[in-house]
Design an enzyme around this catalytic site. Structure first.
Site, PDB file in Angstrom:
ATOM      1  N   HIS A   1     -51.887  46.827 -25.558  1.00 32.30           N
ATOM      2  CA  HIS A   1     -52.240  45.713 -26.443  1.00 32.30           C
ATOM      3  C   HIS A   1     -52.210  44.380 -25.704  1.00 32.30           C
ATOM      4  CE1 HIS A   1     -52.564  43.470 -30.217  1.00 32.30           C
ATOM      5  NE2 HIS A   1     -51.639  42.669 -29.736  1.00 32.30           N
TER       6      HIS A   1
ATOM      7  N   TYR B   1     -54.512  44.855 -21.624  1.00 31.71           N
ATOM      8  CA  TYR B   1     -55.912  45.276 -21.526  1.00 31.71           C
ATOM      9  C   TYR B   1     -56.137  46.134 -20.274  1.00 31.71           C
ATOM     10  CZ  TYR B   1     -56.986  41.984 -25.273  1.00 31.71           C
ATOM     11  OH  TYR B   1     -57.019  41.339 -26.474  1.00 31.71           O
TER      12      TYR B   1
ATOM     13  N   SER C   1     -56.859  42.475 -34.101  1.00 31.06           N
ATOM     14  CA  SER C   1     -56.501  43.655 -34.892  1.00 31.06           C
ATOM     15  C   SER C   1     -55.011  43.676 -35.210  1.00 31.06           C
ATOM     16  CB  SER C   1     -56.864  44.929 -34.117  1.00 31.06           C
ATOM     17  OG  SER C   1     -56.126  44.992 -32.902  1.00 31.06           O
ATOM     18  N   HIS C   2     -54.688  44.274 -36.344  1.00 30.82           N
ATOM     19  CA  HIS C   2     -53.306  44.588 -36.703  1.00 30.82           C
ATOM     20  C   HIS C   2     -53.326  45.943 -37.406  1.00 30.82           C
ATOM     21  CE1 HIS C   2     -49.258  42.431 -37.303  1.00 30.82           C
ATOM     22  NE2 HIS C   2     -49.627  42.263 -36.059  1.00 30.82           N
TER      23      HIS C   2
ATOM     24  N   SER D   1     -40.988  38.287 -33.946  1.00 31.36           N
ATOM     25  CA  SER D   1     -40.797  37.532 -35.175  1.00 31.36           C
ATOM     26  C   SER D   1     -41.871  36.464 -35.301  1.00 31.36           C
ATOM     27  CB  SER D   1     -39.408  36.873 -35.188  1.00 31.36           C
ATOM     28  OG  SER D   1     -38.399  37.846 -35.251  1.00 31.36           O
ATOM     29  N   GLN D   2     -42.250  36.179 -36.519  1.00 33.37           N
ATOM     30  CA  GLN D   2     -43.410  35.334 -36.785  1.00 33.37           C
ATOM     31  C   GLN D   2     -43.072  33.844 -36.838  1.00 33.37           C
ATOM     32  OE1 GLN D   2     -46.843  36.968 -37.473  1.00 33.37           O
ATOM     33  NE2 GLN D   2     -45.506  38.001 -36.022  1.00 33.37           N
TER      34      GLN D   2
ATOM     35  N   GLY E   1     -61.869  37.677 -27.984  1.00 32.55           N
ATOM     36  CA  GLY E   1     -61.731  38.736 -28.969  1.00 32.55           C
ATOM     37  C   GLY E   1     -60.534  39.604 -28.665  1.00 32.55           C
TER      38      GLY E   1
ATOM     39  N   SER F   1     -58.682  47.105 -29.327  1.00 30.20           N
ATOM     40  CA  SER F   1     -57.665  47.923 -29.991  1.00 30.20           C
ATOM     41  C   SER F   1     -57.950  49.384 -29.689  1.00 30.20           C
ATOM     42  CB  SER F   1     -57.681  47.672 -31.504  1.00 30.20           C
ATOM     43  OG  SER F   1     -56.747  48.516 -32.156  1.00 30.20           O
TER      44      SER F   1
END
Length: 760
Positions: free
Chosen positions: A61, A64, A111-112, A331-332, A552, A555
């Site tokens: 992730h 790459y 992506s998530h 953590s966000q 971009g 994923s």
């Protein structure tokens, strides 16, 4: 392991003195050769903190590592657009495009996927939060989001678990941020059953002079972490989940999915904008995948020196976290800034005013290394580039799948074509992929902030950037994974062409591309062939259209057991409108207008919605890609809209002309009386093909008068766009001479009932 054992046993010095100490490199997702390479780079074994950093940053992730060799060709695309130079491109947090009048926009899709399967609400919510912070990190104000989604069969019990949670997560986070959700897609297909795709796009606006980049330059400049406290909710997070396939029974690795707080992020947005306005930020990076490991190593690697960080200064929600866990936590709602010493007081005054916690962790040094300490002990001492940018690069084996030839010979020509074309249209209007999705989109705020000109269900989302001039952008995302499965090269180009066309139908000039390339395991040679073909297709198409890829996401590992998803390259296109007031909507809103079809129709039904929804068939070859025709069509729309000739426009794609007509009458509330004879005679096709073919470079438009029609014919001739007159708008039915008559109420009932039937 307690904190004391970390500080006494896992320092850099002790690591040098104990080369034979066993380490859990495999448990952290590293391969043996990768672990050995780390030892070679360091000329010793890594400390446990260094091992944590490398494992996160060398994950698929973050690094790459399987896609770099293919993606590098995007750098050969021209960076100039008709309006100016790309201000920031691949390698930055998000691409930035000049849109004129001193304005720029930044946009990106990511992506998530796996986190949203494990925890649908939080996985989707934090997907929105993460892409918004990417936009913030460029110095921009986020102005809109979009969400391209893929789920398994609509009637599968697990879809009933995943979809409502994902939708609530997107709405709960985006609505709380006060950001309009202006578009996206919802696709159902068995191939996504154990691996839904949750992609998120964000658009932001900024003045040219407000652009910020992620680098740590200037010896003595301070390293500041600000935003939410660091917790254990995101340890391993997306960097681990996105780098391994799921087994048949579900995910084998379940690190804690990040937990989002949209209200904290909203405050963080406003705080960042104040910091930018005050001129107190030298460099900035959001904390997403990879957490502190990513932020520190990438900032230091992109700078002109080293960096020293005192990890014990990080504000924590959980005081029991080890240094390794702090470095890996995702953590966000956190950002990291580089601040000049003489501006640190002003920086902290602003964060304090917004009640945003900030901590000075260290400073930029004149050395070469990233050094991290824990209570005075050095636990990391590495060249940051080896962590952030110089990880493994794999040229994975590539092999064209053996099954492909048999699939391509299984054309839809063998399928029985219906006698009742009206009943077929009702069936398609109610099918999962073509039905009305307002059950979902009504959970999103599409018009908050007051600058949304157009949103779902229209072809593209449009937002005003400059309230004085009306300057704005149109954005669309698209992809048909079935086309990609049949021909990944053509499938990628078809995804780009549809998104490009959707932006153009509004009158916007297409300027830039962002993409989220969703694929199965890169360790499968067949998947890597699909990926290589997709990248080649996108590159060649962008080159011909003269449009840059600004960034971009890739994923991989989107598969359950041995079953990979269809190649799903979601392509986002952004275009610019000098004044959003001139944009054109997709519905028939007035009676007595002339209905016209643009483009040529061929017998192209393979991979389309008729074969899929009615027969469950997938085989043959996708529609022909004609990029010259797409470019001519886009130029036609920009010209026609600027002249004010069109009263509606709608692209033809999934379901062909039949669905475009049905959506146009339903969106505008006005019926139409039509005759297909001009198309049948010109293109040599029958009525069924005319209605359900998915040939490209086509659109449906209306004009209000015969004089406008005459002018439009001239514009079409100038750009070489075929045009056929179908009839007029009138009444409350869709009537096609000798083919079908359907009342709008009957069509609307079929179209709107599906989602509520399955999801309540």
């Amino acid at each position: 392991m307690n904190q004391q054992s970390v500080t006494t046993l896992d320092t850099v010095t002790r690591a040098s003195e104990s080369p034979d100490t066993e380490q859990p490199w495999a448990d952290l997702g590293l391969k043996q050769d990768e672990y050995e390479r780390i030892r070679t780079i360091l000329d010793r074994r890594p400390t446990s903190a260094e091992l944590a950093m490398y494992s996160v940053m060398w994950s698929e992730h973050c690094s790459y590592k399987s896609s770099k060799v293919h993606l590098k060709r995007f750098g050969d695309l021209p960076s100039e657009t008709p309006l100016g130079k790309t201000l920031a491109g691949i390698g930055e947090n998000a691409g930035v495009i000049d849109i004129g009048q001193g304005w720029a926009v930044t946009f990106k899709v990511e992506s998530h996927n796996h986190p949203s399967y494990v925890e649908p609400y939080q996985g989707a919510a934090t997907g929105i939060g993460g892409i918004v912070r990417d936009i913030m990190a460029m110095g921009a104000r986020p102005v809109a989001v979009m969400d391209p989604l893929r789920f398994g069969a609509i009637d599968h019990p697990d879809t009933a678990r995943v979809l409502p949670g994902v939708v609530k997560g997107i709405g709960g986070y985006g609505n709380s941020l006060g950001l309009p959700n202006i578009g996206g897609e919802i696709v159902f297909d068995d191939c996504y059953q154990g691996n839904p795709l949750v992609n998120a796009l964000c658009v932001g606006s900024l003045r040219h002079e407000d652009l910020h980049l992620a680098n740590a330059s200037g010896t003595g400049n301070k390293v500041v972490l600000f935003g939410a406290k660091t917790g254990g909710d995101g340890i391993g997070g997306v960097s681990v989940l996105a780098s391994e396939s799921f087994d048949e029974g579900g995910p084998t690795k379940r690190p804690a999915v990040q937990v989002g707080d949209p209200f904290a992020e909203k405050v963080l947005i406003e705080c960042c904008l104040d910091l930018y306005a005050a001129g107190v930020v030298e460099g900035i990076q959001d904390l997403g995948g990879g957490g502190l490991s990513c932020a520190t190593s990438e900032l230091a690697s992109a700078g002109d020196g080293g960096m020293r960080v005192e990890l014990d200064r990080v504000p924590l929600r959980d005081s029991t976290l080890s240094p390794e866990e702090i470095l890996m936590s995702e953590s966000q709602e956190r950002m990291m800034a580089i601040v000049a010493p003489d501006k640190i007081d002003a920086f902290l005054a602003i964060t304090n005013r917004w009640d945003v916690e900030a901590a000075v962790l260290g400073e930029v040094t004149d050395g070469d290394n990233l050094v991290i300490t824990w209570h005075g002990e050095t636990i990391v001492d590495v060249e940051p580039g080896t962590v952030a940018h110089e990880g493994p690069v794999y040229e994975r084996p590539i092999a064209r799948p053996e099954w492909l030839d048999a699939v391509r010979t299984d054309s839809s020509d063998s399928l029985r074509r219906p006698d009742d074309l009206g009943a077929t249209l009702l069936d398609l209007l109610a099918s999962p992929n073509l039905c009305d999705k307002s059950w979902v989109t009504n959970q999103y705020d599409r018009y908050v902030l007051g600058n949304t000109k157009q949103a779902t269900p229209h072809d593209s989302g449009i937002v005003r950037i400059d309230e004085e001039s009306g300057l704005g952008v149109a954005v669309s995302t698209d992809c048909n994974g079935r086309f990609g499965w049949l021909d990944p090269y053509a499938g990628a180009q078809l995804a780009l062409a549809e998104s490009y066309r959707n932006v153009a139908t509004s009158g916007a000039l297409p300027l830039a591309v962002t993409d989220c390339l969703n694929f199965g395991s890169p360790e499968d040679p067949g998947v890597m062939w699909q990926f290589e073909q997709t990248v080649a297709g996108l590159f060649d198409a962008c080159l011909e259209l003269g449009i840059p890829v600004t960034g971009g996401n890739v994923s991989f590992y989107n598969q359950t057991g041995e079953t990979a998803i269809h190649p799903t390259p979601v392509v986002g296109v952004l275009g610019v409108l000098d004044d959003v007031a001139t944009s054109v909507r997709s519905g028939f809103e007035a009676k007595g207008e002339v209905v016209l079809l643009l483009g040529e129709t061929r017998d192209e039904l393979d991979g389309g919605e008729w074969a899929n929804a009615v027969h469950g068939h997938l085989g043959g070859r996708p529609p022909k890609v004609d990029l010259a025709a797409e470019k001519a069509l886009a130029e036609f729309f920009v010209d026609a809209v600027r002249r004010g000739l069109l009263t509606s426009s709608h692209d033809l794609s999934d379901g062909g002309l039949a669905i475009a007509l049905a959506e146009s009458v339903l969106h505008g509330g006005t019926g139409a009386s039509l005759d297909l004879s001009p198309v049948l005679d010109r293109d040599g096709i029958d009525a069924f093909t005319a209605l359900y073919s998915e040939s490209t470079a086509r659109a449906l438009v209306t004009v209000s008068s015969e004089s406008d029609l005459a002018d439009l014919v001239g514009v079409a001739e100038t750009h070489g766009v075929p045009l056929a007159r179908l009839g007029v708008t009138d009444g409350t039915d869709l009537r096609i001479k000798g083919v079908l008559t359907l009342p709008l109420d009957e069509m609307r009932t079929a179209h709107t009932g599906t989602m509520s039937r399955y999801f309540g």
